[in-house]
Design an enzyme around this catalytic site. Structure first.
Site, PDB file in Angstrom:
ATOM      1  N   ASP A 183     -32.853  38.846  28.637  1.00  0.00           N
ATOM      2  CA  ASP A 183     -31.565  38.290  28.196  1.00  0.00           C
ATOM      3  C   ASP A 183     -31.477  38.480  26.673  1.00  0.00           C
ATOM      4  OD1 ASP A 183     -29.451  36.728  27.366  1.00  0.00           O
ATOM      5  OD2 ASP A 183     -30.047  34.955  28.509  1.00  0.00           O
TER       6      ASP A 183
ATOM      7  N   GLU B 206     -49.918  45.707   4.198  1.00  0.00           N
ATOM      8  CA  GLU B 206     -50.935  45.683   5.242  1.00  0.00           C
ATOM      9  C   GLU B 206     -50.771  46.896   6.154  1.00  0.00           C
ATOM     10  OE1 GLU B 206     -48.935  41.874   7.012  1.00  0.00           O
ATOM     11  OE2 GLU B 206     -50.272  42.694   8.513  1.00  0.00           O
TER      12      GLU B 206
ATOM     13  N   CYS C  58     -49.249  39.246   5.338  1.00  0.00           N
ATOM     14  CA  CYS C  58     -47.952  39.092   4.651  1.00  0.00           C
ATOM     15  C   CYS C  58     -48.061  38.320   3.345  1.00  0.00           C
ATOM     16  CB  CYS C  58     -46.958  38.386   5.560  1.00  0.00           C
ATOM     17  SG  CYS C  58     -46.717  39.211   7.116  1.00  0.00           S
TER      18      CYS C  58
ATOM     19  N   THR D 277     -39.935  41.869  17.050  1.00  0.00           N
ATOM     20  CA  THR D 277     -40.113  41.374  15.673  1.00  0.00           C
ATOM     21  C   THR D 277     -40.655  42.473  14.753  1.00  0.00           C
ATOM     22  OG1 THR D 277     -42.368  40.525  15.984  1.00  0.00           O
ATOM     23  CG2 THR D 277     -40.577  39.040  16.550  1.00  0.00           C
TER      24      THR D 277
ATOM     25  N   SER E  83     -50.049  31.934  16.440  1.00  0.00           N
ATOM     26  CA  SER E  83     -49.709  32.286  15.053  1.00  0.00           C
ATOM     27  C   SER E  83     -48.562  31.413  14.531  1.00  0.00           C
ATOM     28  CB  SER E  83     -49.360  33.776  14.921  1.00  0.00           C
ATOM     29  OG  SER E  83     -48.091  34.078  15.460  1.00  0.00           O
TER      30      SER E  83
ATOM     31  N   HIS F 252     -41.383  32.630   4.581  1.00  0.00           N
ATOM     32  CA  HIS F 252     -41.801  33.935   5.120  1.00  0.00           C
ATOM     33  C   HIS F 252     -41.095  34.123   6.463  1.00  0.00           C
ATOM     34  CE1 HIS F 252     -43.881  37.265   6.720  1.00  0.00           C
ATOM     35  NE2 HIS F 252     -44.530  36.555   7.632  1.00  0.00           N
TER      36      HIS F 252
ATOM     37  N   LYS G 267     -37.233  26.287  12.130  1.00  0.00           N
ATOM     38  CA  LYS G 267     -38.264  25.343  12.600  1.00  0.00           C
ATOM     39  C   LYS G 267     -39.068  24.800  11.415  1.00  0.00           C
ATOM     40  CE  LYS G 267     -38.869  27.148  17.180  1.00  0.00           C
ATOM     41  NZ  LYS G 267     -39.716  27.486  18.248  1.00  0.00           N
TER      42      LYS G 267
ATOM     43  N   ASN H 236     -39.145  42.170  10.558  1.00  0.00           N
ATOM     44  CA  ASN H 236     -40.269  41.773   9.710  1.00  0.00           C
ATOM     45  C   ASN H 236     -40.679  42.927   8.802  1.00  0.00           C
ATOM     46  OD1 ASN H 236     -42.417  40.413   8.607  1.00  0.00           O
ATOM     47  ND2 ASN H 236     -43.476  39.998  10.533  1.00  0.00           N
TER      48      ASN H 236
ATOM     49  N   SER I 167     -51.094  36.024   7.907  1.00  0.00           N
ATOM     50  CA  SER I 167     -52.013  35.721   9.010  1.00  0.00           C
ATOM     51  C   SER I 167     -53.454  35.949   8.592  1.00  0.00           C
ATOM     52  CB  SER I 167     -51.680  36.605  10.209  1.00  0.00           C
ATOM     53  OG  SER I 167     -50.528  36.114  10.838  1.00  0.00           O
TER      54      SER I 167
HETATM   55  P1  HMG Z   1     -42.207  35.281  23.306  1.00  0.00           P
HETATM   56  O1  HMG Z   1     -43.202  35.533  24.355  1.00  0.00           O
HETATM   57  O2  HMG Z   1     -40.971  36.086  23.317  1.00  0.00           O
HETATM   58  O3  HMG Z   1     -41.880  33.711  23.255  1.00  0.00           O
HETATM   59  O4  HMG Z   1     -42.892  35.472  21.907  1.00  0.00           O
HETATM   60  P2  HMG Z   1     -40.964  32.766  24.120  1.00  0.00           P
HETATM   61  O5  HMG Z   1     -40.892  33.209  25.548  1.00  0.00           O
HETATM   62  O6  HMG Z   1     -41.496  31.419  23.850  1.00  0.00           O
HETATM   63  O7  HMG Z   1     -39.485  32.909  23.540  1.00  0.00           O
HETATM   64  C1  HMG Z   1     -39.227  32.768  22.185  1.00  0.00           C
HETATM   65  C2  HMG Z   1     -38.107  31.722  22.011  1.00  0.00           C
HETATM   66  O8  HMG Z   1     -36.932  32.208  22.662  1.00  0.00           O
HETATM   67  C3  HMG Z   1     -38.414  30.359  22.660  1.00  0.00           C
HETATM   68  O9  HMG Z   1     -37.873  29.354  21.806  1.00  0.00           O
HETATM   69  C4  HMG Z   1     -37.610  30.391  23.932  1.00  0.00           C
HETATM   70  O10 HMG Z   1     -37.240  29.098  24.416  1.00  0.00           O
HETATM   71  C5  HMG Z   1     -36.402  31.186  23.479  1.00  0.00           C
HETATM   72  P3  HMG Z   1     -38.829  28.218  21.183  1.00  0.00           P
HETATM   73  O11 HMG Z   1     -39.454  27.499  22.313  1.00  0.00           O
HETATM   74  O12 HMG Z   1     -39.882  28.975  20.359  1.00  0.00           O
HETATM   75  O13 HMG Z   1     -37.941  27.408  20.313  1.00  0.00           O
HETATM   76  N1  HMG Z   1     -35.681  31.814  24.593  1.00  0.00           N
HETATM   77  C6  HMG Z   1     -34.336  31.858  24.658  1.00  0.00           C
HETATM   78  N2  HMG Z   1     -33.366  31.376  23.842  1.00  0.00           N
HETATM   79  C7  HMG Z   1     -32.063  31.599  24.199  1.00  0.00           C
HETATM   80  N3  HMG Z   1     -31.715  32.272  25.326  1.00  0.00           N
HETATM   81  C8  HMG Z   1     -32.638  32.757  26.165  1.00  0.00           C
HETATM   82  C9  HMG Z   1     -34.031  32.553  25.843  1.00  0.00           C
HETATM   83  N4  HMG Z   1     -35.183  32.906  26.429  1.00  0.00           N
HETATM   84  C10 HMG Z   1     -36.196  32.445  25.651  1.00  0.00           C
HETATM   85  N5  HMG Z   1     -32.268  33.407  27.256  1.00  0.00           N
HETATM   86  C11 HMG Z   1     -43.329  35.371  19.596  1.00  0.00           C
HETATM   87  C12 HMG Z   1     -42.341  35.018  20.690  1.00  0.00           C
HETATM   88  C13 HMG Z   1     -42.767  34.957  18.247  1.00  0.00           C
HETATM   89  C14 HMG Z   1     -44.626  34.650  19.825  1.00  0.00           C
HETATM   90  C15 HMG Z   1     -43.540  36.907  19.633  1.00  0.00           C
HETATM   91  O14 HMG Z   1     -42.349  37.557  19.278  1.00  0.00           O
HETATM   92  C16 HMG Z   1     -44.649  37.401  18.745  1.00  0.00           C
HETATM   93  O15 HMG Z   1     -45.819  37.434  19.121  1.00  0.00           O
HETATM   94  N6  HMG Z   1     -44.318  37.855  17.489  1.00  0.00           N
HETATM   95  C17 HMG Z   1     -45.280  38.377  16.548  1.00  0.00           C
HETATM   96  C18 HMG Z   1     -46.076  37.283  15.863  1.00  0.00           C
HETATM   97  C19 HMG Z   1     -45.255  36.464  14.902  1.00  0.00           C
HETATM   98  O16 HMG Z   1     -44.207  36.880  14.449  1.00  0.00           O
HETATM   99  N7  HMG Z   1     -45.772  35.280  14.544  1.00  0.00           N
HETATM  100  C20 HMG Z   1     -45.105  34.425  13.571  1.00  0.00           C
HETATM  101  C21 HMG Z   1     -46.087  33.557  12.781  1.00  0.00           C
HETATM  102  S1  HMG Z   1     -47.407  34.534  12.105  1.00  0.00           S
HETATM  103  C22 HMG Z   1     -46.677  35.314  10.727  1.00  0.00           C
HETATM  104  O17 HMG Z   1     -45.621  34.974  10.318  1.00  0.00           O
HETATM  105  C23 HMG Z   1     -47.434  36.437  10.110  1.00  0.00           C
HETATM  106  C24 HMG Z   1     -46.915  37.828  10.425  1.00  0.00           C
HETATM  107  O18 HMG Z   1     -45.732  38.071   9.698  1.00  0.00           O
HETATM  108  C25 HMG Z   1     -48.003  38.864  10.101  1.00  0.00           C
HETATM  109  C26 HMG Z   1     -48.657  38.811   8.732  1.00  0.00           C
HETATM  110  O19 HMG Z   1     -48.966  37.795   8.145  1.00  0.00           O
HETATM  111  O20 HMG Z   1     -48.968  39.890   8.266  1.00  0.00           O
HETATM  112  C27 HMG Z   1     -46.594  38.022  11.904  1.00  0.00           C
END
Ligand code: HMG
Length: 389
Positions: free
Chosen positions: A29, A79, A111, A152, A201, A233, A242, A276, A309
């Site tokens: 979706d 990175e 990051c 992302t 994360s 970030h 959040k 990102n 991270s």
């Molecule tokens: P996911 O499996 O898509 O998670 O992974 P999800 O199923 O929980 O869905 C995400 C959100 O969408 C949830 O909301 C769902 O409810 C919502 P939440 O519960 O979080 O509030 N959702 C919907 N909303 C509206 N309509 C719908 C619907 N369906 C679901 N139909 C995840 C999400 C971010 C984990 C994934 O994308 C990921 O692994 N990303 C990469 C890691 C990342 O970005 N981490 C962030 C923190 S770490 C960081 O910032 C460092 C980084 O930049 C690297 C560095 O430092 O170098 C990553």
């Protein structure tokens, strides 16, 4: 004496994929991407663009306007390193024709490295205020196809000129700092996609924020109400909401949607359509806020949360300087983002799957739309950069 950002410029690829297209192919979706994680498009670098060409493209207009004299430090934060030994900044140093009297190095801590570079540059300039430093943060975010991280991805670079008596943002000296040995996201040397424990994360990101914020408040004596605008970030924009809700709750403030949008929403627009850009991401958000905020922010304090991270995090702040608007590249940023070329899913996957040649032969790359520089090819394991026109 104040030290901080005297000029700032952003660059990203001329190509993107719309996340509605990706959602269609993945059978997801689209609201999950656009509402759940808050992303609409992601920038995709063509084969002849990399962290060097993006970083040089971000920095060139700054130097064309501000000159190159007295730049004695070039810090390149990334990175998405292209070499285990040579700093990517040296390629940029050559492309931009910077003075030989210059310390050039590459910094890494996911990051967070963009902020590490900015803080180290401020320290160097404070020690010798007659000099200036160029900070470049440039990254390509890459996860496995069809993985949760895929929507992302993104890419981009930010260049910042750090000086004494800066004319955009004077940084405060108080900071909140946090390091903890966690495996939330990492990329071993033999991989070109990151590995990530995504939900873990996001939890660590929010914990690190609370720890840094607490320290920042203790060190500075400032509180939530002393910060006019908040930048976080941005691995994806929903996390900023959040994060902001978390800080407001800790401060005992009931946050309305209007307050959330006003205090933390102004920095999100560019990242929503770029994705990102790791080390650059926080500063893409800062650029977006400065370019697009209707209110004059002169004299106002901006709070910034940097997270890398692994992990290292920092909360810090700066005061916007009078006249800052005349120093921005707002029109150029908007033109860049409005004139990009949309990729089909097939084109995105083809670019994603292109393997970088490793046989030591001569390989010249097709010409795509780039900034002022391009990666022309590779010869005897040496990257060949050239002016794009
Ligand atoms: P996911 O499996 O898509 O998670 O992974 P999800 O199923 O929980 O869905 C995400 C959100 O969408 C949830 O909301 C769902 O409810 C919502 P939440 O519960 O979080 O509030 N959702 C919907 N909303 C509206 N309509 C719908 C619907 N369906 C679901 N139909 C995840 C999400 C971010 C984990 C994934 O994308 C990921 O692994 N990303 C990469 C890691 C990342 O970005 N981490 C962030 C923190 S770490 C960081 O910032 C460092 C980084 O930049 C690297 C560095 O430092 O170098 C990553």
């Amino acid at each position: 004496m104040n030290v901080g950002i005297d000029a700032i410029r952003f660059y990203s690829s001329n190509y993107f994929i719309d996340l509605h297209t990706l959602a269609g192919v993945r059978g997801v979706d689209p609201d999950k991407y656009t509402v759940g994680i808050g992303q609409e498009k992601m920038a995709i670098p063509p084969p002849d663009e990399d962290i060097v060409t993006m970083g040089a493209a971000a920095a060139k207009p700054l130097l064309d306007r501000e000159g190159k004299d007295n730049i004695e430090l070039l810090l390149f934060a990334t990175e998405s390193g292209i070499d285990q030994s040579k700093a990517a900044g040296i390629f940029v140093h050559g492309l931009l024709g910077l003075p030989a009297r210059c310390r050039t190095l590459e910094l890494k801590e996911a990051c967070y490295s963009g902020t590490a570079a900015l803080q180290l540059a401020c320290a160097a300039v404070a020690r010798n205020p007659k000099t200036r430093a160029l900070v470049i943060a440039s990254d390509v975010a890459r996860y496995e196809l069809a993985s949760p991280g895929e929507p992302t991805q993104g890419c981009g670079a930010v260049a910042m000129l750090v000086t004494a008596n800066p004319r955009i943002l004077a940084l405060d000296s108080e900071t909140g700092l946090f390091t903890s040995d966690v495996m939330d996201f990492w990329r071993p040397n033999y991989r070109d996609q990151a590995l990530v424990d995504g939900k873990y994360s996001t939890r660590i990101y929010l914990q690190a924020l609370q720890e840094c914020w607490k320290q920042y408040r203790e060190q500075s004596g400032r509180s939530f109400g002393d910060i006019a605008r908040f930048c976080y970030h941005l691995p994806f924009t929903r996390i900023a909401e959040k994060a902001h809700e978390r800080l407001a709750k800790d401060a005992g403030i009931a946050l309305t949607d209007e307050h959330l949008a006003q205090q933390a929403g102004g920095s999100l627009g560019y990242n929503k359509i770029v994705g990102n850009s790791y080390a650059a991401s926080l500063y893409v958000g800062l650029n977006c806020l400065l370019d697009n905020e209707p209110e004059d922010l002169s004299g106002k304090r901006i709070g910034m949360f940097s997270y890398g991270s692994g992990c290292v995090a920092e909360y810090f702040s700066g005061v916007v300087q009078p006249g800052y608007r005349e120093r921005l590249f707002s029109d150029e940023h908007r033109a860049l983002l409005n004139n990009r070329t949309e990729l089909t899913y097939r084109q995105y996957e083809d670019i994603y799957n292109l393997a970088f040649p490793t046989d030591g032969g001569t390989h010249m790359f097709s010409r795509y739309r780039t900034g002022p520089y391009r990666l022309a090819g590779v010869k005897e394991h040496k990257r060949q950069y050239e002016a794009a026109s």
